[in-house]
Write a protein that holds these residues in place. Sequence first.
Motif, PDB file in Angstrom:
ATOM      1  N   TYR A   1       0.908  -1.384  -0.068  1.00 62.45           N
ATOM      2  CA  TYR A   1      -0.476  -0.267   0.236  1.00 62.45           C
ATOM      3  C   TYR A   1       1.166   1.280  -0.340  1.00 62.45           C
ATOM      4  CZ  TYR A   1      -3.922  -3.231   0.808  1.00 62.45           C
ATOM      5  OH  TYR A   1      -5.026  -3.760   0.700  1.00 62.45           O
ATOM      6  N   LYS A   2      -0.244   2.232  -0.945  1.00 63.45           N
ATOM      7  CA  LYS A   2       1.148   3.302  -0.765  1.00 63.45           C
ATOM      8  C   LYS A   2       1.499   3.793   0.679  1.00 63.45           C
ATOM      9  CE  LYS A   2       0.133   8.040  -1.751  1.00 63.45           C
ATOM     10  NZ  LYS A   2      -0.673   9.630  -2.089  1.00 63.45           N
ATOM     11  N   ASP A   3       0.300   3.669   1.999  1.00 57.00           N
ATOM     12  CA  ASP A   3       0.826   4.295   2.960  1.00 57.00           C
ATOM     13  C   ASP A   3      -0.520   3.683   4.606  1.00 57.00           C
ATOM     14  OD1 ASP A   3      -1.737   5.566   2.667  1.00 57.00           O
ATOM     15  OD2 ASP A   3      -1.108   7.284   2.513  1.00 57.00           O
ATOM     16  N   VAL A   4      -0.001   3.747   5.231  1.00 51.13           N
ATOM     17  CA  VAL A   4      -0.672   3.040   6.596  1.00 51.13           C
ATOM     18  C   VAL A   4      -1.833   3.563   6.763  1.00 51.13           C
ATOM     19  CG1 VAL A   4      -0.303   3.680   9.435  1.00 51.13           C
ATOM     20  CG2 VAL A   4       1.638   3.350   8.059  1.00 51.13           C
ATOM     21  N   ASP A   5      -2.355   4.634   6.367  1.00 56.50           N
ATOM     22  CA  ASP A   5      -3.508   4.969   5.988  1.00 56.50           C
ATOM     23  C   ASP A   5      -4.658   3.537   4.993  1.00 56.50           C
ATOM     24  OD1 ASP A   5      -3.423   6.594   8.062  1.00 56.50           O
ATOM     25  OD2 ASP A   5      -3.626   8.477   6.768  1.00 56.50           O
ATOM     26  N   ALA A   6      -4.240   3.793   4.238  1.00 60.79           N
ATOM     27  CA  ALA A   6      -4.429   2.648   2.822  1.00 60.79           C
ATOM     28  C   ALA A   6      -4.722   1.526   3.261  1.00 60.79           C
ATOM     29  CB  ALA A   6      -3.558   3.476   1.523  1.00 60.79           C
ATOM     30  N   ALA A   7      -3.653   0.634   4.028  1.00 62.33           N
ATOM     31  CA  ALA A   7      -3.848  -0.158   4.081  1.00 62.33           C
ATOM     32  C   ALA A   7      -4.390  -0.342   5.570  1.00 62.33           C
ATOM     33  CB  ALA A   7      -1.974  -0.524   4.860  1.00 62.33           C
ATOM     34  N   VAL A   8      -4.287   0.348   6.670  1.00 62.06           N
ATOM     35  CA  VAL A   8      -5.501   0.120   7.409  1.00 62.06           C
ATOM     36  C   VAL A   8      -7.352   0.283   6.730  1.00 62.06           C
ATOM     37  CG1 VAL A   8      -5.922   1.379   9.793  1.00 62.06           C
ATOM     38  CG2 VAL A   8      -3.933   0.761   9.769  1.00 62.06           C
ATOM     39  N   GLN A   9      -7.166   0.762   6.370  1.00 66.69           N
ATOM     40  CA  GLN A   9      -8.573   0.782   5.775  1.00 66.69           C
ATOM     41  C   GLN A   9      -9.266  -0.114   5.034  1.00 66.69           C
ATOM     42  OE1 GLN A   9      -8.939   4.579   2.894  1.00 66.69           O
ATOM     43  NE2 GLN A   9     -11.191   3.681   2.925  1.00 66.69           N
ATOM     44  N   SER A  10      -8.028  -0.818   4.486  1.00 65.15           N
ATOM     45  CA  SER A  10      -8.213  -1.504   3.230  1.00 65.15           C
ATOM     46  C   SER A  10      -8.655  -2.541   4.331  1.00 65.15           C
ATOM     47  CB  SER A  10      -7.308  -2.082   2.537  1.00 65.15           C
ATOM     48  OG  SER A  10      -7.010  -3.688   2.102  1.00 65.15           O
ATOM     49  N   MET A  11      -7.589  -2.765   5.146  1.00 63.08           N
ATOM     50  CA  MET A  11      -7.388  -4.299   6.387  1.00 63.08           C
ATOM     51  C   MET A  11      -9.245  -4.424   7.366  1.00 63.08           C
ATOM     52  SD  MET A  11      -3.899  -4.720   7.273  1.00 63.08           S
ATOM     53  CE  MET A  11      -3.585  -6.430   7.762  1.00 63.08           C
ATOM     54  N   ALA A  12      -9.724  -2.910   7.334  1.00 58.06           N
ATOM     55  CA  ALA A  12     -10.668  -2.618   8.316  1.00 58.06           C
ATOM     56  C   ALA A  12     -12.112  -3.105   7.185  1.00 58.06           C
ATOM     57  CB  ALA A  12     -10.346  -1.170   8.861  1.00 58.06           C
ATOM     58  N   GLU A  13     -11.793  -3.150   6.394  1.00 61.12           N
ATOM     59  CA  GLU A  13     -12.486  -2.892   5.076  1.00 61.12           C
ATOM     60  C   GLU A  13     -12.745  -4.659   5.341  1.00 61.12           C
ATOM     61  OE1 GLU A  13     -12.761  -0.833   2.147  1.00 61.12           O
ATOM     62  OE2 GLU A  13     -12.308   1.289   2.525  1.00 61.12           O
ATOM     63  N   TYR A  14     -11.701  -5.038   4.953  1.00 65.66           N
ATOM     64  CA  TYR A  14     -11.613  -6.523   4.038  1.00 65.66           C
ATOM     65  C   TYR A  14     -12.111  -7.419   6.005  1.00 65.66           C
ATOM     66  CZ  TYR A  14      -9.114 -11.015   3.207  1.00 65.66           C
ATOM     67  OH  TYR A  14      -8.734 -12.306   3.668  1.00 65.66           O
ATOM     68  N   GLN A  15     -12.215  -6.870   6.965  1.00 64.24           N
ATOM     69  CA  GLN A  15     -12.199  -7.910   8.183  1.00 64.24           C
ATOM     70  C   GLN A  15     -13.267  -8.580   7.905  1.00 64.24           C
ATOM     71  OE1 GLN A  15     -12.842  -5.543  11.525  1.00 64.24           O
ATOM     72  NE2 GLN A  15     -13.303  -7.219  13.341  1.00 64.24           N
TER      73      GLN A  15
END
Length: 114
Positions: free
Chosen positions: A100-114
């Motif tokens: 991911y480009k940055d932490v925010d994008a990674a966290v957002q994606s992981m939170a949605e994927y949960q």
Amino acid sequence: MIHTTTLDENITLVRPGAERLTAANAKMFKDEVTDIINGGANRVVIDFKNVTFLDSSGLGALVGVLKKIGHRGDLVVSGLNSDVQQMFRICRMDRVFVVYKDVDAAVQSMAEYQ
């Protein structure tokens, strides 16, 4: 060596505490992240924002961490600068790891994927 933070959604953010992840410190990095996984972290973002250089030993440590988390969790990377990103591409690690480009994008994606 590493700095960790637990974010919302039980996501653990790991930042290597060195600008260069090489043979000199790769084992320590792997051991510390493995300890976090053994402690129960199963959703991990490794942020390379402050890492300016990564060699094959650093990549090997990262692969070892990925093997450790296995199918019981997720591990993604973020914040690759152009040199580190090029190393990922040359070694085809961009096909192994979700980047991911940055932490925010990674966290957002992981939170949605949960």
